[in-house]
Scaffold this motif. Structure first.
Motif, mmCIF file in Angstrom:
data_model
loop_
_atom_site.group_PDB
_atom_site.id
_atom_site.type_symbol
_atom_site.label_atom_id
_atom_site.label_comp_id
_atom_site.label_asym_id
_atom_site.label_seq_id
_atom_site.Cartn_x
_atom_site.Cartn_y
_atom_site.Cartn_z
ATOM 1 N N LEU A 70 -14.374 38.931 -6.046
ATOM 2 C CA LEU A 70 -14.513 40.255 -6.644
ATOM 3 C C LEU A 70 -13.156 40.834 -7.019
ATOM 4 C CD1 LEU A 70 -16.406 42.511 -7.478
ATOM 5 C CD2 LEU A 70 -16.249 43.425 -5.146
ATOM 6 N N ALA A 71 -12.158 40.652 -6.144
ATOM 7 C CA ALA A 71 -10.810 41.132 -6.448
ATOM 8 C C ALA A 71 -10.270 40.424 -7.685
ATOM 9 C CB ALA A 71 -9.884 40.902 -5.244
ATOM 10 N N TYR A 73 -12.065 39.155 -10.089
ATOM 11 C CA TYR A 73 -12.833 39.656 -11.231
ATOM 12 C C TYR A 73 -12.278 41.006 -11.705
ATOM 13 C CZ TYR A 73 -16.732 41.555 -13.905
ATOM 14 O OH TYR A 73 -17.494 42.129 -14.888
ATOM 15 N N ASN A 74 -11.991 41.902 -10.756
ATOM 16 C CA ASN A 74 -11.437 43.212 -11.106
ATOM 17 C C ASN A 74 -10.100 43.068 -11.828
ATOM 18 O OD1 ASN A 74 -13.619 44.545 -9.982
ATOM 19 N ND2 ASN A 74 -12.634 44.808 -7.979
ATOM 20 N N ASP A 75 -9.263 42.172 -11.308
ATOM 21 C CA ASP A 75 -7.974 41.936 -11.942
ATOM 22 C C ASP A 75 -8.178 41.382 -13.347
ATOM 23 O OD1 ASP A 75 -5.152 41.658 -12.151
ATOM 24 O OD2 ASP A 75 -5.333 39.528 -11.653
ATOM 25 N N TYR A 76 -9.137 40.504 -13.486
ATOM 26 C CA TYR A 76 -9.430 39.880 -14.778
ATOM 27 C C TYR A 76 -9.883 40.929 -15.801
ATOM 28 C CZ TYR A 76 -11.863 36.871 -18.154
ATOM 29 O OH TYR A 76 -12.293 36.248 -19.292
ATOM 30 N N VAL A 77 -10.791 41.813 -15.385
ATOM 31 C CA VAL A 77 -11.305 42.840 -16.291
ATOM 32 C C VAL A 77 -10.191 43.814 -16.681
ATOM 33 C CG1 VAL A 77 -12.878 44.805 -16.477
ATOM 34 C CG2 VAL A 77 -13.680 42.654 -15.478
ATOM 35 N N LYS A 78 -9.360 44.175 -15.708
ATOM 36 C CA LYS A 78 -8.256 45.100 -15.980
ATOM 37 C C LYS A 78 -7.294 44.503 -17.004
ATOM 38 C CE LYS A 78 -4.479 47.589 -13.744
ATOM 39 N NZ LYS A 78 -3.780 47.855 -12.457
ATOM 40 N N SER A 132 -19.180 35.598 -12.059
ATOM 41 C CA SER A 132 -19.079 37.029 -12.388
ATOM 42 C C SER A 132 -18.488 37.228 -13.780
ATOM 43 C CB SER A 132 -18.196 37.744 -11.354
ATOM 44 O OG SER A 132 -18.743 37.633 -10.064
ATOM 45 N N TYR A 136 -19.417 38.970 -18.455
ATOM 46 C CA TYR A 136 -18.403 39.835 -19.065
ATOM 47 C C TYR A 136 -17.844 39.168 -20.326
ATOM 48 C CZ TYR A 136 -13.972 42.254 -19.747
ATOM 49 O OH TYR A 136 -12.914 42.946 -20.284
#
Length: 563
Positions: A70-71, A73-78, A132, A136
């Motif tokens: 999840l961390a 994924y968040n970094d990837y989206v950011k 995940s 996206y």
């Protein structure tokens, strides 16, 4: 003794290696059985505990992996959002040709980004992160494809509009060198870029719209450069424009062409009807035109006639001054007569006024010796002198024509010639205040000098020069509130003659007395600080002024500058 038959006894397996038959009803057998059951139950509990522990450890590992994924994924989206929407370099801000291939470049960039983010993740963490990111990435790819489609469509439309503008510019510059037939291929290309391929019927309609746009824009651009040519162009190509566009363009081009027609037609009207024919020109316009065009043509004619009248009056006055100058320079009577005859005067009255000037100068005609047609009116001469001395002559007679009309047949040529010099200075652009000073203020100032006790002629001339210096400074003062008035000019005379305290001195009795000079001795640009006077040089440095010794108010000599 006969042996008994076999007994039906239960067989019990012990934990040991040997199976024995025991009597379950015996106390010993029952004890063994309970012990065995207990051992079996304990083994089952132990097994269950091990399984629970193993499951707990697996759950902890799974939670940790999910958190890591999840961390990531968040970094990837950011980082993806920054890559897509950065104000300076974001993919989704690409414009024009820069949007070509956008979806592919977005996909490649995200493949690379996923690899960077997944670096260092375990296999299960990587699998969870990729799962995940997959949905996206699908959304990003769809958005990039939609954006690229819109951007490229807009790019095509923009380039098509530029192409059309270039065609308009070329056509308007050389309409006779370019034919519409040669432009059809370009028109079709622009149509496809603007509207896309919509089928034969729609494509034909769209091409007609583009062709109409080309013609109308060409006509309007042409009207800015050559409205008469544009007017002919609209007539020749009106059928190629949409009906509403054709009417709109026609009105605009005709309005622009009307100004050109007025510039051509109005001078022709003047040539036909002459200086006195304005009313006839108006009647001709009203008989042949109507509405807005009639009003504009009448206004243009009236304006042109006024310009011609004004120009004739100016040239007439200028020529009259030339003839008067000839007389002042000693020209012969014949030369003056020839000059008068060579000019087309605006009226018999204007010519007669010039001939009166000639007669007065040469003392001929009514002005000949012994004739009673002219004599100096000394009351008029006194009236002129009074106006001169009061500084009001220009208020009563603003121009030489006014002066001649009021006094020309009363005061004689000598006075007329004197005042002609002043009026010529006004015509050359000098201010009325300056001319008034020349005409009458000198006599006013002379009276003030006499009242101040300055009676010597050379001293009076020196003070006139001082006054002129202060007047120039006042005229050139950037901070003055408005133009110089006669009252201001006269107040300046009083100011420069007024005493100004510049220090102290010892009088004959040994007492301290004020040292005073007239304000005119102090340069106009000087500044007073603490009772002392200073002047600033070109480098911005201040120098103190000091004054020659003398007595009373009338010190002989101006201020001197300290080194």
């Amino acid at each position: 003794m006969k042996a008994a038959g076999p007994l039906n006894l239960p067989s019990v397996r012990d934990e040991g290696p040997v199976s024995v038959r025991r009597d379950t009803n015996s106390p010993e057998a029952a004890g063994y059985m309970r012990a065995a059951a207990a051992r079996e139950a304990g083994s089952r509990e132990l097994g269950r505990g091990i399984l629970v522990l193993a499951a707990g450890l697996d759950k902890m590992a799974e939670d940790r992996d999910r958190a890591k994924a999840l961390a990531a994924y968040n970094d990837y989206v950011k980082r993806s959002s920054e890559m897509l929407y950065n104000a300076d370099s974001g993919f989704m801000n690409a414009q024009g040709a820069g949007a070509e291939g956008l979806a592919y470049r977005v996909g490649e960039a995200h493949n690379e980004l996923r690899g960077e983010v997944a670096e260092g993740l375990s296999s299960r963490q990587r699998r969870l992160f990729m799962e995940s990111a997959a949905s996206y990435d699908r959304d990003v790819n769809r958005s990039a494809m939609r954006y690229e489609g819109r951007a490229m469509a807009e790019y095509r439309r923009t380039e098509a509009a530029k192409t059309l503008d270039n065609m308009v510019a070329a056509f308007a510059t050389a309409p006779d060198g370019i034919s519409l037939e040669t432009q059809e291929e370009s028109i079709f290309a622009v149509t496809m870029a603007l509207f896309g391929d919509q089928g034969e019927e729609a494509n034909s309609s769209n091409a007609r719209s583009v062709r109409s746009d080309l013609i109308s824009k060409t006509a309007l651009l042409m009207a800015e450069r050559d409205p008469l040519r544009a007017e002919a162009f609209v007539r020749e190509n009106a059928g190629l424009m949409d009906e509403s566009a054709a009417e709109n363009v026609r009105l605009k081009v005709e309005a622009a062409a009307l100004e050109a027609h007025l510039q051509e037609d109005t001078p022709k009207l003047f040539e036909e009807y002459g200086f006195d024919g304005l009313e006839s020109a108006r009647a001709f316009i009203r008989d042949n035109y109507s509405g807005t065009e009639e009003n504009k043509r009448v206004a243009a004619a009236e304006s042109y006639w006024r310009e011609q009248w004004s120009d004739r009056k100016f040239r007439e006055e200028q020529y009259a001054d030339e003839i008067l100058g000839m007389m002042d320079s000693g020209a012969s009577l014949k030369a003056v007569n020839d000059a008068i005859d060579s000019f087309t005067w605006s009226s018999n009255g204007a010519r007669r006024a010039m001939e009166r000037e000639r007669d007065a100068h040469f003392r001929v005609g009514d002005y000949a010796p012994g004739r009673t047609g002219f004599r100096i009116d000394w009351d008029a001469v006194a009236e002129v002198d009074e106006l001169r001395n009061s500084g009001k002559i220009l208020d009563v007679c603003p121009t030489m024509s006014d002066f001649r009309a009021k006094y020309g047949d009363k005061v004689g040529s000598e006075v007329l010639n004197e005042f002609r010099k002043y009026y010529n200075r006004l015509r050359r652009g000098e201010s009325d205040v300056e001319v008034k000073m020349e005409i009458g203020y000198s006599s006013i100032f002379k009276d003030k000098l006499k009242k101040a006790g300055i009676k010597d002629i050379s001293e009076q001339e020196r003070w006139k020069a001082i006054y002129q210096s202060h007047f120039e400074a006042m005229k050139n003062d950037k901070d003055k509130s408005g133009p110089i008035t006669p009252e201001m000019a006269i107040e300046l005379m009083d100011m420069i003659l007024a005493p100004e305290v510049v220090g102290t001195r010892r009088n004959v009795a040994g007492r301290t007395a004020e040292r005073r000079v007239r304000r005119g001795y102090i340069p106009p640009e000087a500044e007073q600080v603490g009772g002392r006077w200073y002047i600033k040089d070109a480098d911005g440095r201040y120098h103190e002024l000091f004054f020659p010794d003398g007595s009373g108010v009338d010190i002989d000599g101006g201020a001197e500058v300290s080194p």
